[in-house]
Design an enzyme around this catalytic site. Structure first.
Site, short mmCIF file in Angstrom:
data_model
loop_
_atom_site.label_atom_id
_atom_site.label_comp_id
_atom_site.label_asym_id
_atom_site.label_seq_id
_atom_site.Cartn_x
_atom_site.Cartn_y
_atom_site.Cartn_z
N SER A 36 0.85 -1.18 0.07
CA SER A 36 0.14 0.13 -0.02
C SER A 36 0.87 1.40 0.00
O SER A 36 0.41 2.49 -0.06
CB SER A 36 -1.06 -0.10 1.34
OG SER A 36 -0.17 -0.10 2.49
N HIS A 62 -2.48 -2.69 -5.48
CA HIS A 62 -2.85 -2.62 -4.21
C HIS A 62 -4.43 -2.51 -4.31
O HIS A 62 -5.46 -1.53 -4.59
CB HIS A 62 -2.61 -0.92 -3.70
CG HIS A 62 -3.03 -0.57 -2.39
ND1 HIS A 62 -3.41 0.60 -1.98
CD2 HIS A 62 -3.10 -1.29 -1.60
CE1 HIS A 62 -3.73 0.96 -0.94
NE2 HIS A 62 -3.60 -0.30 -0.45
N GLU A 64 -5.55 -0.13 -7.04
CA GLU A 64 -4.57 0.96 -7.43
C GLU A 64 -3.58 -0.04 -8.47
O GLU A 64 -3.23 -0.91 -7.80
CB GLU A 64 -3.81 1.50 -6.38
CG GLU A 64 -4.78 2.58 -5.90
CD GLU A 64 -3.90 3.63 -4.89
OE1 GLU A 64 -3.76 4.58 -5.06
OE2 GLU A 64 -3.57 2.64 -3.89
N ASN A 90 -3.45 6.12 -0.20
CA ASN A 90 -2.84 6.43 1.00
C ASN A 90 -2.00 7.59 1.10
O ASN A 90 -1.70 8.17 2.26
CB ASN A 90 -1.91 5.31 1.60
CG ASN A 90 -2.80 4.08 1.66
OD1 ASN A 90 -3.84 4.08 2.52
ND2 ASN A 90 -2.32 2.73 1.78
#
Length: 290
Positions: A118, A139, A151, A189
């Protein structure tokens, strides 16, 4: 063509990826060094599939077929015939690099490798394999069976064939792809974790209580979960790891992890998975700890 998918790590993310892969019709090999974790993962997948059947999202036949497609193993050699291997181990670069070095000798020549990191550099992780051109970031969001986003992150060496294969796979899994560049923490993130870290600072500085901060963001910003509740759900150790990647990778003081977050992780208060974080989960209803 991707037909057999190997998954390394039978935790929450790995079991979720196995779940959606099996439902989508792929043969799945789920690998973890801990036999008890594999048993727990398969049981959890079965219960989640049952819930989908109860909600009318799957039929009993689809559920049974999906479970039949999942095999488990404790050794990486079991992944020798996989077309794609997805690593879903803990969010530690050292751990991931060690796994890839052990994995490579078992892979067939044309196998693709993906990491569910991540936050960590795809380019650096790819360099620990013999196939940086066939290496990519996938991700998945947690919980995988529910969340629609994946992702996709190319490393500097990822070739177009690998990129297109993973885009097609993401669609077959019923997910929507967001393409991110290989910068620390990617898109989700990079935005989400600084918000959570700022919420921890808000608690640390006495601006609000746990309950006050989460209520404010749920009712004031229409978030489905408050940031501290979400941090507990993600795992405070994972939150800290991502903030450290951002802080070290971007060299900007705005990403400095809050000392209270560090202290909670040092205390072993990692959130829901251990029963205590910003909330105490020992009773029927979670209670704020501050």
């Amino acid at each position: 063509m991707i037909e057999k998918i190997g998954i390394i790590g039978a935790g929450q993310m790995g079991s979720g990826i196995a779940h959606v892969s099996a439902v989508a019709g792929f043969q799945v090999k789920l690998v973890d060094v801990r036999a008890d974790q594999l048993t727990k993962a398969v049981g959890g997948i079965g219960r989640n599939l049952e819930r989908q059947v109860a909600k009318g999202k799957l039929t009993e036949a689809v559920k049974d077929a999906a479970l039949a497609r999942i095999a488990t193993a404790a050794d990486l050699s079991a992944l020798a015939d996989c077309d794609l291997v997805i690593e879903a181990a803990t969010e530690s670069e050292d751990v991931k690099r060690a796994i890839f070095k052990q994995l490579v000798p078992h892979l067939k020549a044309d196998a693709l490798v993906a990491t569910n990191t991540s936050s960590i550099s795809i380019t650096r992780l790819a360099a620990s394999t013999d196939r940086p051109h066939k290496f990519i970031g996938m991700h998945f969001m947690n919980p995988v069976p529910v969340m629609q986003l994946v992702e996709i992150i190319r490393g500097i060496a990822t070739d177009e064939e690998t990129f297109q294969a993973i885009k097609e796979l993401t669609a077959k899994l019923g997910k929507t792809a967001a393409i991110a560049e290989d910068f620390p923490a990617f898109i989700v993130n990079r935005i989400l974790l600084p918000m959570i870290n700022e919420a921890v600072y808000t608690l640390y500085e006495g601006v609000g209580t746990v309950e006050g901060i989460d209520t404010a963001m749920k009712l004031g910003a229409n978030h489905p979960m408050g940031p501290l509740e979400l941090a507990d759900f993600i795992g405070l150790d994972t939150c800290l790891s991502i903030m450290q990647v951002l802080y070290e990778g971007l060299a900007d003081s705005k990403y400095r992890p809050c000392p209270l977050l560090v202290k909670y992780v040092e205390a072993g208060w990692l959130g829901r998975k251990v029963g205590r974080g910003f909330y105490d989960y020992s009773g029927d209803v979670p209670r704020p700890t501050r």
